[in-house]
Scaffold this motif. Structure first.
Motif, mmCIF file in Angstrom:
data_model
loop_
_atom_site.group_PDB
_atom_site.id
_atom_site.type_symbol
_atom_site.label_atom_id
_atom_site.label_comp_id
_atom_site.label_asym_id
_atom_site.label_seq_id
_atom_site.Cartn_x
_atom_site.Cartn_y
_atom_site.Cartn_z
ATOM 1 N N PHE A 23 1.875 6.900 -6.785
ATOM 2 C CA PHE A 23 0.860 7.872 -7.192
ATOM 3 C C PHE A 23 1.350 9.291 -6.940
ATOM 4 O O PHE A 23 1.264 10.159 -7.814
ATOM 5 C CB PHE A 23 -0.451 7.622 -6.435
ATOM 6 C CG PHE A 23 -1.507 8.646 -6.715
ATOM 7 C CD1 PHE A 23 -2.323 8.510 -7.819
ATOM 8 C CD2 PHE A 23 -1.672 9.748 -5.895
ATOM 9 C CE1 PHE A 23 -3.296 9.457 -8.106
ATOM 10 C CE2 PHE A 23 -2.629 10.700 -6.166
ATOM 11 C CZ PHE A 23 -3.445 10.560 -7.272
ATOM 12 N N VAL A 24 1.879 9.532 -5.748
ATOM 13 C CA VAL A 24 2.357 10.871 -5.395
ATOM 14 C C VAL A 24 3.528 11.290 -6.289
ATOM 15 O O VAL A 24 3.579 12.431 -6.768
ATOM 16 C CB VAL A 24 2.748 10.928 -3.897
ATOM 17 C CG1 VAL A 24 3.461 12.225 -3.562
ATOM 18 C CG2 VAL A 24 1.510 10.764 -3.027
ATOM 19 N N ILE A 73 0.833 -1.201 0.000
ATOM 20 C CA ILE A 73 0.000 0.000 0.000
ATOM 21 C C ILE A 73 0.868 1.251 0.000
ATOM 22 O O ILE A 73 0.564 2.221 -0.693
ATOM 23 C CB ILE A 73 -0.969 -0.009 1.205
ATOM 24 C CG1 ILE A 73 -1.972 -1.144 1.035
ATOM 25 C CG2 ILE A 73 -1.680 1.320 1.348
ATOM 26 C CD1 ILE A 73 -2.863 -1.391 2.228
ATOM 27 N N GLU A 74 1.973 1.208 0.740
ATOM 28 C CA GLU A 74 2.887 2.350 0.761
ATOM 29 C C GLU A 74 3.479 2.597 -0.623
ATOM 30 O O GLU A 74 3.594 3.747 -1.061
ATOM 31 C CB GLU A 74 4.021 2.114 1.760
ATOM 32 C CG GLU A 74 3.579 2.073 3.185
ATOM 33 C CD GLU A 74 4.682 1.588 4.117
ATOM 34 O OE1 GLU A 74 5.728 1.132 3.622
ATOM 35 O OE2 GLU A 74 4.483 1.681 5.331
ATOM 36 N N GLN A 75 3.857 1.529 -1.311
ATOM 37 C CA GLN A 75 4.432 1.674 -2.643
ATOM 38 C C GLN A 75 3.424 2.223 -3.633
ATOM 39 O O GLN A 75 3.762 3.060 -4.486
ATOM 40 C CB GLN A 75 4.976 0.332 -3.131
ATOM 41 C CG GLN A 75 6.208 -0.108 -2.403
ATOM 42 C CD GLN A 75 6.797 -1.368 -3.011
ATOM 43 O OE1 GLN A 75 6.473 -1.735 -4.126
ATOM 44 N NE2 GLN A 75 7.655 -2.022 -2.258
ATOM 45 N N VAL A 76 2.198 1.760 -3.549
ATOM 46 C CA VAL A 76 1.151 2.246 -4.440
ATOM 47 C C VAL A 76 0.915 3.734 -4.197
ATOM 48 O O VAL A 76 0.835 4.531 -5.140
ATOM 49 C CB VAL A 76 -0.150 1.431 -4.248
ATOM 50 C CG1 VAL A 76 -1.329 2.082 -4.936
ATOM 51 C CG2 VAL A 76 0.049 0.015 -4.750
ATOM 52 N N PHE A 77 0.834 4.126 -2.939
ATOM 53 C CA PHE A 77 0.614 5.531 -2.594
ATOM 54 C C PHE A 77 1.778 6.406 -3.046
ATOM 55 O O PHE A 77 1.568 7.462 -3.649
ATOM 56 C CB PHE A 77 0.381 5.674 -1.083
ATOM 57 C CG PHE A 77 0.220 7.099 -0.644
ATOM 58 C CD1 PHE A 77 -0.951 7.787 -0.918
ATOM 59 C CD2 PHE A 77 1.240 7.754 0.026
ATOM 60 C CE1 PHE A 77 -1.101 9.109 -0.527
ATOM 61 C CE2 PHE A 77 1.101 9.069 0.419
ATOM 62 C CZ PHE A 77 -0.072 9.753 0.145
ATOM 63 N N THR A 78 3.003 5.975 -2.763
ATOM 64 C CA THR A 78 4.158 6.800 -3.137
ATOM 65 C C THR A 78 4.340 6.871 -4.651
ATOM 66 O O THR A 78 4.779 7.903 -5.168
ATOM 67 C CB THR A 78 5.451 6.301 -2.475
ATOM 68 O OG1 THR A 78 5.650 4.915 -2.789
ATOM 69 C CG2 THR A 78 5.408 6.491 -0.979
ATOM 70 N N MET A 114 0.713 4.916 -10.831
ATOM 71 C CA MET A 114 0.362 3.941 -9.806
ATOM 72 C C MET A 114 0.036 2.583 -10.439
ATOM 73 O O MET A 114 0.509 1.544 -9.981
ATOM 74 C CB MET A 114 -0.832 4.441 -8.999
ATOM 75 C CG MET A 114 -1.270 3.521 -7.891
ATOM 76 S SD MET A 114 -2.703 4.133 -7.007
ATOM 77 C CE MET A 114 -3.984 3.831 -8.200
#
Length: 150
Positions: free
Chosen positions: A9-10, A2-7, A34
């Motif tokens: 995206f950012v 989840i952290e990788q997906v969020f980062t 993402m």
């Protein structure tokens, strides 16, 4: 995960800001990055080959970018550039240069070669998608011209 997906995206959306992408396109640019990163991670965990995983992920990034560009009437480059940012092997290139500075040339060459192959796979994935898009357009146009003629 989840952290990788969020980062991812950012990071993709942030590069959209840096490249002066329209505000309306930032969300979609982040989504492209993402999705591309999720494809890469899934393939890398399955095959453990970063070059092939990057090639396939960049191919899908280009396909999604073409879809968004056509649907929202924006240039495809906005989504392509922002989308591939998570795949760029910047850390690997940095490690290669650090090994050169520390006089570990064998490791430096291995890391640089891998970074070069990953960069090449990004380019090949983007080009393959564009070639397929052009072929599909030609076939559609050829089909439309044949049906119009009496």
């Amino acid at each position: 995960m989840i952290e990788q997906v969020f980062t991812s995206f950012v990071a993709s959306a942030a590069f959209g800001i840096i490249f002066n992408a329209p505000v309306k396109a930032l969300l979609r640019a982040g989504l492209v990055g993402m999705i591309g990163w999720m494809i890469y991670i899934g393939l890398y965990e399955y095959s453990d080959d970063s070059v092939v995983s990057t090639l396939i992920a960049s191919f899908f990034i280009a396909i999604i970018s073409q879809f968004y560009a056509k649907r929202h009437k924006t240039p495809v480059i906005i989504f392509n550039v922002s989308g591939i940012i998570p795949l760029v092997p910047g850390g690997l290139a940095y490690d290669a240069m650090r090994q050169v500075v520390e006089n570990h040339y064998n490791e430096a060459i291995a890391l640089a070669a891998k970074a070069f192959m990953i960069s090449g796979s990004i380019a090949i994935g983007l080009v393959l998608s564009e070639v397929m898009n052009q072929i599909i357009r030609k076939v559609k146009n050829r089909g439309n011209k044949q049906t119009i003629r009496p």
